[in-house]
Design an enzyme around this catalytic site. Structure first.
Site, short mmCIF file in Angstrom:
data_model
loop_
_atom_site.label_atom_id
_atom_site.label_comp_id
_atom_site.label_asym_id
_atom_site.label_seq_id
_atom_site.Cartn_x
_atom_site.Cartn_y
_atom_site.Cartn_z
CG ASP A 103 -1.86 -1.14 1.27
OD1 ASP A 103 -2.14 -1.69 0.20
OD2 ASP A 103 -2.31 -1.49 2.38
N1 URA Z 1 -1.28 -5.94 3.85
C1 URA Z 1 -1.75 -4.67 3.85
O1 URA Z 1 -2.78 -4.40 4.45
N2 URA Z 1 -1.06 -3.74 3.19
C2 URA Z 1 0.11 -3.99 2.55
O2 URA Z 1 0.70 -3.07 1.98
C3 URA Z 1 0.58 -5.30 2.55
C4 URA Z 1 -0.14 -6.26 3.21
#
Ligand code: URA
Length: 235
Positions: A103
């Protein structure tokens, strides 16, 4: 492969510019001045030297990045800066892409490569490649949560996750944990904590398969993988 193509691929300039530097006698192939940039060279067996500097030709590159927050895991984006935008121009010609996504607000281990086969293997849902994350959680994370994660929790869309390992580092109003998951659903870690009524406030990926984030890399820094690390990734 044509000499100008090899050098252009490696970011030494356009074919026209390379033609010029060859004409000027700045390029040698196996010790012999190469005036003609269209000559054919085998970069795996022949030595190319530009202005006294040996050219190390690689067609496939593997980069380990400590992805910083605020940058998106994509090759192009109309709004945000991408993980490819923050690479040195020497890598532009290799067309690397991120292997999977973190993310925008997640930090940590991100592999960038142009090796589509390896990327496919690492991302295949059938392979269950483990990924370990460090996270800070708002709320007291308990052994009960760990037991739930071990069984699998049901996310907001009704999907039940595969068993995951939760290791509690510290418990309090803010808790610190490590979580290993074997799949990669959208926002998975955040949604798993949401499923037990808690909120992720910081997330960082530490490992992917057998590959661990180099702790020397500050957010935004990256380096090429070593031969051993490439072998480790291939499993
Ligand atoms: N899980 C999440 O919620 N975000 C990420 O970036 C990776 C795994």
């Amino acid at each position: 492969m044509r000499l100008d193509k090899i050098l252009a691929n490696m970011g030494y300039g356009s074919r026209k510019e390379i033609k010029k530097i060859c004409k000027n006698g700045m390029v040698r192939v196996d010790g012999v001045v190469a005036k003609d940039s269209s000559m054919h060279v085998d970069p795996s067996t022949q030595e190319i030297v530009i202005a006294g500097e040996v050219v190390h030709y690689r067609e496939i590159v593997y980069l380990m990045m400590n992805k910083p927050q605020g940058v998106v895991s994509a090759t192009e984006d109309l709004v945000d800066e991408t993980v490819v935008d923050i690479l040195d121009p020497e890598y532009y010609s290799f067309d690397v892409f991120p292997v999977g996504r973190l993310d925008k607000d997640t930090e940590g281990l991100l592999l960038l490569t142009n090796d589509g086969k390896l990327a496919h293997e690492l991302l295949s849902p059938k392979k269950h490649v483990p990924k370990m994350y460090f996270a800070r959680i708002e709320g007291r994370v308990t052994e009960e949560d760990a037991a739930k994660f071990k069984k699998g929790v049901t996310l907001d869309d009704g999907y039940t996750t595969l068993p995951a390992e939760l290791n509690i580092i510290s418990q309090g109003t803010i808790s610190e944990i490590e979580l290993t998951i074997y799949e990669g659903k959208f926002h998975q870690v955040k949604r798993m904590f949401q499923a037990v009524g808690k909120k992720v406030i910081f997330l960082k990926r530490l490992t992917m398969g057998n590959l661990s984030l180099d702790e020397e890399l500050e957010p935004g820094e990256y380096r090429e993988l070593t031969e051993e690390e490439i072998d480790l990734l291939r499993g």
